[in-house]
Motif scaffolding. Structure first.
Motif, short mmCIF file in Angstrom:
data_model
loop_
_atom_site.label_atom_id
_atom_site.label_comp_id
_atom_site.label_asym_id
_atom_site.label_seq_id
_atom_site.Cartn_x
_atom_site.Cartn_y
_atom_site.Cartn_z
N MET A 1 0.82 -1.21 0.00
CA MET A 1 0.00 0.00 0.00
C MET A 1 0.86 1.27 0.00
O MET A 1 0.39 2.33 -0.39
N GLN A 2 2.11 1.18 0.41
CA GLN A 2 3.01 2.33 0.40
C GLN A 2 3.64 2.56 -0.96
O GLN A 2 4.25 3.61 -1.20
N ALA A 3 3.48 1.62 -1.88
CA ALA A 3 4.08 1.76 -3.21
C ALA A 3 3.41 2.91 -3.97
O ALA A 3 2.22 3.17 -3.80
N VAL B 1 -12.08 -6.50 -6.53
CA VAL B 1 -12.63 -5.33 -7.20
C VAL B 1 -13.99 -4.93 -6.66
O VAL B 1 -14.26 -3.75 -6.43
N GLU B 2 -14.87 -5.90 -6.46
CA GLU B 2 -16.26 -5.60 -6.13
C GLU B 2 -16.69 -5.98 -4.72
O GLU B 2 -17.75 -5.56 -4.26
N GLY B 3 -15.87 -6.75 -4.04
CA GLY B 3 -16.25 -7.21 -2.71
C GLY B 3 -15.93 -6.19 -1.63
O GLY B 3 -15.29 -5.17 -1.88
N PRO C 1 -6.77 -10.14 1.44
CA PRO C 1 -5.90 -8.98 1.60
C PRO C 1 -5.84 -8.07 0.37
O PRO C 1 -5.71 -6.86 0.50
N ALA C 2 -5.96 -8.64 -0.82
CA ALA C 2 -5.91 -7.82 -2.04
C ALA C 2 -7.06 -6.83 -2.10
O ALA C 2 -6.98 -5.83 -2.82
N SER C 3 -8.11 -7.04 -1.34
CA SER C 3 -9.24 -6.10 -1.34
C SER C 3 -8.82 -4.73 -0.80
O SER C 3 -9.45 -3.73 -1.11
N ALA C 4 -7.73 -4.68 -0.05
CA ALA C 4 -7.22 -3.40 0.44
C ALA C 4 -6.78 -2.51 -0.72
O ALA C 4 -6.74 -1.28 -0.58
N LEU C 5 -6.47 -3.11 -1.85
CA LEU C 5 -6.03 -2.33 -3.01
C LEU C 5 -7.13 -1.43 -3.55
O LEU C 5 -6.86 -0.52 -4.34
N GLN C 6 -8.36 -1.62 -3.12
CA GLN C 6 -9.45 -0.71 -3.50
C GLN C 6 -9.13 0.72 -3.03
O GLN C 6 -9.61 1.67 -3.63
N ASP C 7 -8.33 0.83 -1.99
CA ASP C 7 -7.98 2.15 -1.44
C ASP C 7 -6.66 2.69 -1.98
O ASP C 7 -6.25 3.79 -1.60
N HIS C 8 -5.97 1.93 -2.82
CA HIS C 8 -4.68 2.41 -3.34
C HIS C 8 -4.94 3.47 -4.41
O HIS C 8 -5.79 3.30 -5.27
N PRO C 9 -4.21 4.58 -4.37
CA PRO C 9 -4.47 5.67 -5.32
C PRO C 9 -4.03 5.38 -6.75
O PRO C 9 -4.47 6.05 -7.68
#
Length: 75
Positions: free
Chosen positions: A20-22, A42-44, A51-59
């Motif tokens: 997430m810091q990348a 993507v949709e859940g 854990p990959a669901s956190a990437l929904q918040d990555h800019p």
């Protein structure tokens, strides 16, 4: 020729906090076996179970998938 082939496996482990810091995340997913994970990511809902669901918040997260991996997406 097969006797001259060398299999090289290299990898690394990163925690989701480091990811997430990348500045940019590039995620590749191919095949029907990834469809459920792609849909969840993507949709859940965001969940520790995926854990990959956190990437929904990555800019700046880019997801490259094939049709098989995308087959469960509704959007």
């Amino acid at each position: 020729m097969k006797e001259n082939l060398i299999l090289v496996i290299k990898g690394f482990i990163m925690g989701i906090a480091n990811i997430m810091q990348a500045k940019k995340v590039l995620l590749l997913a191919f095949g029907e076996g990834k469809a459920e994970a792609v849909k969840g990511m993507v949709e859940g809902p965001k969940t520790v179970d995926l854990p990959a669901s956190a990437l929904q918040d990555h800019p700046d997260c880019v997801l490259i998938i094939d049709e098989d991996a995308a087959k469960l997406l509704s959007k």
